[in-house]
Design a protein around this motif. Structure first.
Motif, PDB file in Angstrom:
ATOM      1  N   UNK A  87       0.957  -1.269  -0.094  1.00 48.21           N
ATOM      2  CA  UNK A  87       0.021   0.036   0.065  1.00 48.21           C
ATOM      3  C   UNK A  87       0.834   1.190   0.012  1.00 48.21           C
ATOM      4  N   UNK A  88       2.062   1.203   0.862  1.00 52.06           N
ATOM      5  CA  UNK A  88       2.960   2.454   0.679  1.00 52.06           C
ATOM      6  C   UNK A  88       3.408   2.717  -0.758  1.00 52.06           C
ATOM      7  N   UNK A  89       3.413   1.749  -1.602  1.00 55.05           N
ATOM      8  CA  UNK A  89       4.058   1.871  -2.747  1.00 55.05           C
ATOM      9  C   UNK A  89       2.761   2.344  -3.862  1.00 55.05           C
ATOM     10  N   UNK A  90       1.628   1.629  -3.581  1.00 53.15           N
ATOM     11  CA  UNK A  90       0.608   1.990  -4.244  1.00 53.15           C
ATOM     12  C   UNK A  90       0.174   3.481  -3.973  1.00 53.15           C
ATOM     13  N   UNK A  91       0.380   3.986  -2.934  1.00 55.12           N
ATOM     14  CA  UNK A  91       0.099   5.598  -2.702  1.00 55.12           C
ATOM     15  C   UNK A  91       0.856   6.331  -3.342  1.00 55.12           C
ATOM     16  N   UNK A  92       2.267   5.859  -3.565  1.00 54.76           N
ATOM     17  CA  UNK A  92       3.250   6.857  -4.284  1.00 54.76           C
ATOM     18  C   UNK A  92       2.719   7.652  -5.528  1.00 54.76           C
ATOM     19  N   UNK A  93       2.031   7.224  -6.523  1.00 52.68           N
ATOM     20  CA  UNK A  93       1.361   8.168  -7.645  1.00 52.68           C
ATOM     21  C   UNK A  93       0.356   8.844  -7.152  1.00 52.68           C
ATOM     22  N   UNK A  94      -0.642   8.473  -6.046  1.00 51.40           N
ATOM     23  CA  UNK A  94      -1.720   9.115  -5.823  1.00 51.40           C
ATOM     24  C   UNK A  94      -1.195  10.213  -5.107  1.00 51.40           C
ATOM     25  N   UNK A  95      -0.315  10.049  -3.787  1.00 55.37           N
ATOM     26  CA  UNK A  95       0.236  11.255  -3.085  1.00 55.37           C
ATOM     27  C   UNK A  95       1.085  12.162  -3.946  1.00 55.37           C
ATOM     28  N   UNK A  96       2.073  11.423  -4.495  1.00 55.19           N
ATOM     29  CA  UNK A  96       2.734  12.346  -5.295  1.00 55.19           C
ATOM     30  C   UNK A  96       2.366  13.106  -6.522  1.00 55.19           C
ATOM     31  N   UNK A  97       1.262  12.771  -7.096  1.00 53.86           N
ATOM     32  CA  UNK A  97       0.720  13.288  -8.025  1.00 53.86           C
ATOM     33  C   UNK A  97      -0.500  14.212  -7.849  1.00 53.86           C
ATOM     34  N   UNK A  98      -0.522  14.410  -6.636  1.00 54.54           N
ATOM     35  CA  UNK A  98      -1.611  15.451  -6.071  1.00 54.54           C
ATOM     36  C   UNK A  98      -0.912  16.676  -5.219  1.00 54.54           C
ATOM     37  N   UNK A  99      -0.796  17.796  -6.084  1.00 56.47           N
ATOM     38  CA  UNK A  99      -0.147  19.032  -5.372  1.00 56.47           C
ATOM     39  C   UNK A  99      -0.412  19.095  -3.792  1.00 56.47           C
ATOM     40  N   UNK A 100      -1.824  19.139  -3.546  1.00 64.24           N
ATOM     41  CA  UNK A 100      -2.053  19.491  -2.226  1.00 64.24           C
ATOM     42  C   UNK A 100      -1.851  18.346  -0.979  1.00 64.24           C
ATOM     43  N   UNK A 101      -1.286  17.349  -1.771  1.00 65.10           N
ATOM     44  CA  UNK A 101      -1.001  16.228  -0.854  1.00 65.10           C
ATOM     45  C   UNK A 101       0.383  15.783  -0.659  1.00 65.10           C
ATOM     46  N   UNK A 102       1.260  16.206  -1.738  1.00 64.54           N
ATOM     47  CA  UNK A 102       2.775  15.761  -1.963  1.00 64.54           C
ATOM     48  C   UNK A 102       3.565  16.362  -0.797  1.00 64.54           C
ATOM     49  N   UNK A 103       3.108  17.109  -0.150  1.00 62.25           N
ATOM     50  CA  UNK A 103       3.967  17.896   1.072  1.00 62.25           C
ATOM     51  C   UNK A 103       3.852  16.775   2.089  1.00 62.25           C
ATOM     52  N   UNK A 104       2.878  15.788   2.128  1.00 64.71           N
ATOM     53  CA  UNK A 104       3.220  14.521   3.083  1.00 64.71           C
ATOM     54  C   UNK A 104       4.584  13.858   3.215  1.00 64.71           C
ATOM     55  N   UNK A 105       5.157  13.787   2.148  1.00 62.68           N
ATOM     56  CA  UNK A 105       6.250  12.917   1.906  1.00 62.68           C
ATOM     57  C   UNK A 105       7.402  13.700   2.222  1.00 62.68           C
ATOM     58  N   UNK A 106       7.651  14.922   2.027  1.00 62.36           N
ATOM     59  CA  UNK A 106       8.827  15.380   2.732  1.00 62.36           C
ATOM     60  C   UNK A 106       8.813  15.518   4.101  1.00 62.36           C
ATOM     61  N   UNK A 107       7.444  15.669   4.646  1.00 62.55           N
ATOM     62  CA  UNK A 107       7.329  15.922   6.148  1.00 62.55           C
ATOM     63  C   UNK A 107       7.402  14.587   6.903  1.00 62.55           C
TER      64      UNK A 107
END
Length: 168
Positions: free
Chosen positions: A48-68
């Motif tokens: 699931x961590x890998x499946x979320x990668x394009x969903x979170x990374x491809x959504x500008x308002x969610x992408x901040x989650x990864x650096x934080x």
């Protein structure tokens, strides 16, 4: 006398409808709790961590989650929120406060997931694009119904808790 008979007849006719409505509410609530619980548990797996990668990374308002939080941390956070939300919704028939909290968290969760429909590629280009949904679009579009059920749970729980009347 005839008024009493009419009222009694309406009461008898309404019993099956009330039972059907009650069953519908249980099924609708289960229809929100099950995905939250089952997908919430998955958030703690590498798949699931890998499946979320394009969903979170491809959504500008969610992408901040990864650096934080990092990829795993973001997935774990979502999993915790989904599991807490599912537990609150399970308690909602007995506790208006749990219903308000669970309904609000579920509505927020599904508002965020449906918002990704605006940022991610959801149309099947091989079939000509709109209105043909691809696999991602088919997976996400159901969250519109889950958002609606969550809002109903929130509104009914607010009413039971003596909160604002949302009927207008």
């Amino acid at each position: 006398m005839s008024h009493d008979f009419t009222r009694a007849a309406e009461h008898v006719r309404s019993q099956p409808v009330l039972r059907l409505e009650s069953v519908g509410r249980i099924v609708a609530l289960a229809g929100v709790v099950l995905p939250l619980g089952l997908i919430g548990i998955l958030k703690f797996t590498q798949i699931e961590i890998e499946a979320l990668r394009p969903l979170i990374g491809g959504t500008p308002w969610l992408a901040w989650l990864y650096p934080v939080l990092g990829e795993a941390g973001a997935s774990y956070l979502l999993g915790v929120v989904e599991l807490i939300t599912a537990a609150l919704l399970i308690a909602s028939p007995w506790s208006a406060r749990a219903g308000v909290a669970g309904g609000a968290l579920a509505a927020l969760t599904f508002l965020v997931t449906t918002s990704t429909l605006l940022a991610l590629p959801i149309w099947e280009e091989a079939s000509g694009g709109f209105p043909w949904l691809n696999g991602l679009g088919s997976f996400l579009v159901k969250d519109i119904a889950l958002l609606g059920v969550s809002i109903v749970v929130l509104a009914e729980s607010l009413e039971r808790a003596g909160g604002p009347d949302l009927r207008g």
